[in-house]
Design a protein around this motif. Structure first.
Motif, mmCIF file in Angstrom:
data_model
loop_
_atom_site.group_PDB
_atom_site.id
_atom_site.type_symbol
_atom_site.label_atom_id
_atom_site.label_comp_id
_atom_site.label_asym_id
_atom_site.label_seq_id
_atom_site.Cartn_x
_atom_site.Cartn_y
_atom_site.Cartn_z
ATOM 1 N N LYS A 81 8.128 34.727 -140.555
ATOM 2 C CA LYS A 81 8.030 34.024 -141.850
ATOM 3 C C LYS A 81 9.183 34.402 -142.769
ATOM 4 O O LYS A 81 9.726 33.555 -143.487
ATOM 5 C CB LYS A 81 6.693 34.338 -142.511
ATOM 6 N N ARG A 85 12.127 32.080 -144.537
ATOM 7 C CA ARG A 85 12.437 32.090 -145.976
ATOM 8 C C ARG A 85 13.920 32.344 -146.229
ATOM 9 O O ARG A 85 14.517 31.762 -147.134
ATOM 10 C CB ARG A 85 11.618 33.163 -146.703
ATOM 11 N N HIS A 154 6.885 31.285 -136.720
ATOM 12 C CA HIS A 154 6.632 30.459 -137.906
ATOM 13 C C HIS A 154 7.326 29.134 -137.651
ATOM 14 O O HIS A 154 8.521 29.109 -137.353
ATOM 15 C CB HIS A 154 7.187 31.105 -139.177
ATOM 16 N N GLU A 156 8.455 25.534 -139.197
ATOM 17 C CA GLU A 156 8.692 24.783 -140.426
ATOM 18 C C GLU A 156 8.202 23.343 -140.253
ATOM 19 O O GLU A 156 8.027 22.868 -139.126
ATOM 20 C CB GLU A 156 10.181 24.769 -140.763
#
Length: 169
Positions: A81, A85, A154, A156
């Motif tokens: 994650k 970011r 993660h 998107e």
């Protein structure tokens, strides 16, 4: 005359731009990569497919199997994650943390063997194959010191997946 030729050329270029393109084929004639979408149904199966695949590779090389570890999974998830970011695949967290810091934060009692990461649109097994093609990531996955594995990702909304695999002992 020049105006007429210019107009004809503009019309020809516009018509060429409207030509149908075969779906799934890029302008270079090669197949376009397909986005691997992780479904809710697959999400729970992916870590087990990955550990089974890793253990098959390790077994073929005479290495001991590794077991999934919930604490290492948590460290891997945090990093996946965080890479998303930051929008860059690298081993340092946005707070400057290292893989050693992240496994310490989840109270993993063992020591870090290594971490592999990836930014891709491919499945976990395609990612594993790519890792096995690279000497540094292959060394982490095949380390004789590894006993535990953490694996997470993660994805998107556009489909990009940030994979993290952590090996410990």
């Amino acid at each position: 005359m020049i105006r007429i030729l210019s107009a004809l050329m503009a019309i020809a270029l516009a018509a060429a731009a409207c030509a149908p393109v075969e779906p799934g084929i890029g302008t270079d004639g090669k197949p376009l990569p397909k986005v691997y979408r992780i479904s809710r149904g697959d999400a729970g199966k992916i870590p087990f497919r990955m550990v089974d695949s890793v253990n098959a590779l390790r077994g073929a090389a005479g290495r001991a199997p590794v077991a999934l570890d919930s604490k290492l999974n948590a460290a891997a998830a945090t990093h996946s994650k965080d890479m998303a970011r930051q929008n860059r695949p690298w081993h340092f967290g946005s707070d400057g943390s290292s893989p050693i810091d992240r496994i310490s934060r989840v109270d993993y009692a063992g020591r870090l063997v290594g971490e592999t990461i990836s930014e891709t649109y491919e499945s976990e097994l395609e990612t594993l194959a790519a890792w096995m093609d690279q000497p540094d990531t292959r060394r982490v996955i095949m380390s004789p010191d590894a006993r535990n594995m953490g694996f997470a990702w993660h994805q998107e909304s556009g489909g990009k997946i940030w994979w993290t695999l952590v090996m410990g002992n």
